[in-house]
Enzyme design. Structure first.
Site, PDB file in Angstrom:
ATOM      1  N   PRO A 120       0.839  -1.214   0.000  1.00  0.00           N
ATOM      2  CG  PRO A 120       0.022  -1.000   2.180  1.00  0.00           C
ATOM      3  CD  PRO A 120       0.778  -1.933   1.281  1.00  0.00           C
ATOM      4  CB  VAL A 161       1.347   6.580   1.827  1.00  0.00           C
ATOM      5  CG1 VAL A 161       1.077   8.016   2.233  1.00  0.00           C
ATOM      6  CG2 VAL A 161       0.192   5.687   2.258  1.00  0.00           C
ATOM      7  CG  ASP A 207       4.829  -1.411   2.522  1.00  0.00           C
ATOM      8  OD1 ASP A 207       3.659  -1.309   2.945  1.00  0.00           O
ATOM      9  OD2 ASP A 207       5.328  -2.509   2.189  1.00  0.00           O
ATOM     10  CG  HIS A 208       0.213   3.561   5.419  1.00  0.00           C
ATOM     11  ND1 HIS A 208       0.062   3.369   6.771  1.00  0.00           N
ATOM     12  CD2 HIS A 208      -0.134   4.845   5.180  1.00  0.00           C
ATOM     13  CE1 HIS A 208      -0.391   4.484   7.333  1.00  0.00           C
ATOM     14  NE2 HIS A 208      -0.499   5.402   6.376  1.00  0.00           N
ATOM     15  NE  ARG A 209       2.825  -4.258   3.014  1.00  0.00           N
ATOM     16  CZ  ARG A 209       3.277  -5.175   2.162  1.00  0.00           C
ATOM     17  NH1 ARG A 209       2.645  -6.335   2.031  1.00  0.00           N
ATOM     18  NH2 ARG A 209       4.352  -4.938   1.435  1.00  0.00           N
TER      19      ARG A 209
END
Length: 469
Positions: free
Chosen positions: A265, A267, A439-441
């Site tokens: 994901p 951002v 990576d928003h994780r």
């Protein structure tokens, strides 16, 4: 004795490569470790040395042809007998591909050091069996046919339709359909040109030695108007569409970017920065004796700022495995480079441990090798965080896609004069735009903002790099 050199695996588990350019021709004398061919893998362009000393008998793959690991690509005549040294070299060459040897039993799965790269595991190169081509009668010199099966390049779809009476399969290595029993005498570069231009070599009459087809023959066929078919009008010999094979570095990059874009994901955050102080620091560094023989550019200080920022925020220098987050306490700094063969991202190993002059030297050498297509496979793997300099193309910024296995990438836009407020007064300053994708994780908005703000602060005032290092 006639010996065949098989295409080795020059990386980790690579299964195929494209023949880019031959450095030898049939009849040439070659020595051990002499460069004989350039190949392009999914990772880099690599020069292959010859494991034998002798005379080139035949080139068994054309330039532009993609061949599987383990396929014979060249044969070398080494002499009448086989002494101990010859036998050792033969065994060494056999080790390039597992399962190739004197005994009937296949070789073990483990990798063994070889002349070039490492042999792949047998299971790594299992493929669906291919139908063998029908053998053609021997009526021309052996150089005219390559025994490795070849899938015609997409450009060949524009080739003229062969006579209806011909229903025989294509002769391997020609790159076009051929009539039964017909062999075409043409050098590999001419065959490649014919494939690229969609010319059927079997329809041409050669004007070269012994009736061989020359480059001029192929170009003349393209310039000539195509014959009119029954019920249709004649068309120009120039194709309206071009088919470009997707392979090698470009294919690998496309697959990696798709996998990254649709798995992590993304951002992206943006920051405009006054880099007047950075530009002044670059000018001063260029006058120092430590930097007399290296290139000093704003990218050097951007790299130093990013290295410093991720040392302050280690989670931005990590990877996501699905089960755990792996934080890297070292920085292998990737630098995205646009080349003729596509985008590649080589990296500087342990960039965080380098002095500023050493980092400048490493960045300069890496950039030169990338542009020349000479990066080694090891330089294209193991990166931890990446910089992409879109400013060199006159672009202010972009939304970069993460390099697979990394959780952050910094895009740097062009540096240009802009109005800026300094101490309450309007002034003209050097300004750039930074864009950090993450990576928003692994990296949340707060952490991403801290990293981006730290990089911006160090580019506004380079002395902070010393305070924060």
């Amino acid at each position: 004795m006639l010996r065949e050199f098989r295409l080795p695996d020059v990386g980790e588990g690579l299964t195929e490569a494209e023949i880019v350019r031959w450095h030898v021709t049939p009849g040439d004398s070659v020595k051990i470790n002499q460069t004989i061919v350039e190949i392009e893998t999914a990772k880099a362009v690599v020069e292959l040395p010859c494991p034998y000393e002798g005379t080139v008998s035949a080139l068994m793959a054309d330039e532009g042809q993609t061949v599987d690991v383990g396929t014979p690509i060249i044969s070398v005549r080494t002499g009448d007998g086989e002494g101990p040294a010859d036998a050792g070299r033969e065994a060494l060459a056999d080790d390039l591909v597992p399962g190739v040897g004197d005994g009937a039993e296949p070789k073990k799965e483990k990798r063994q050091p070889v002349l070039v790269g490492y042999g792949v595991k047998t299971s790594a190169t299992r493929r669906r069996p291919r139908k063998p081509a029908s053998p053609a009668p021997v009526s021309a010199p052996p150089v005219s046919v390559t025994p490795a099966p070849v899938t015609p390049a997409p450009a060949a779809r524009a080739a003229a339709t062969p006579p209806a009476a011909s229903s025989a399969p294509a002769v391997p290595g020609n790159g076009h359909a051929a009539s039964a029993g017909v062999r075409v005498l043409a050098k590999p570069p001419v065959r490649k040109l014919a494939r690229d231009l969609g010319v059927d070599l079997t329809a041409l009459t050669g004007t070269g030695p012994q009736g061989s087809i020359t480059r001029a023959d192929v170009e003349a066929a393209v310039a000539a108007p195509a014959p009119a078919a029954s019920g249709t009008s004649a068309t120009s010999g120039t194709a309206r569409e071009e088919y470009i094979p997707v392979r090698g570095v470009r294919k690998a990059t496309a697959q990696a970017m798709v996998a990254s874009a649709f798995s992590a994901p993304h951002v992206t955050e943006w920051l405009q920065v006054d880099v007047t102080g950075t530009m002044e620091a670059v000018r001063r560094l260029r006058t120092l004796p430590e930097f007399a023989e290296v290139k000093v550019s704003p990218l050097l200080l951007v790299a130093k700022a990013l290295i410093t920022a991720v040392k302050r925020h280690p989670m931005a220098n990590a990877s996501w495995t699905g089960e755990e987050i792996v934080v890297k306490h070292y920085v292998n700094l990737g630098i995205a480079a646009a080349t003729d063969r596509g985008l590649i991202v080589p990296n500087v190993k342990d960039a965080d441990a380098m002095s500023l002059p050493d980092l400048a030297r490493a960045l300069g050498e890496l950039t030169e090798r990338a542009r020349a297509g000479r990066c080694q496979p090891a330089e294209l793997s193991g990166g931890t965080i990446t910089i992409t300099n879109v400013g060199v193309f006159g672009v202010d910024a972009g939304t970069p896609i993460l390099n697979p296995g990394e959780v952050a990438i910094l895009a740097v836009g062009q540096i240009r004069d802009m109005p800026w407020v300094v101490d309450g007064q309007l002034a003209v300053r050097k300004v750039t735009t930074l864009a950090l994708s993450f990576d928003h994780r692994v990296v949340d908005g707060e952490l991403g903002s801290h990293v981006l703000r730290d990089v911006g602060a160090m580019l506004e005032d380079p002395l902070r790099m010393l305070a924060w290092s």
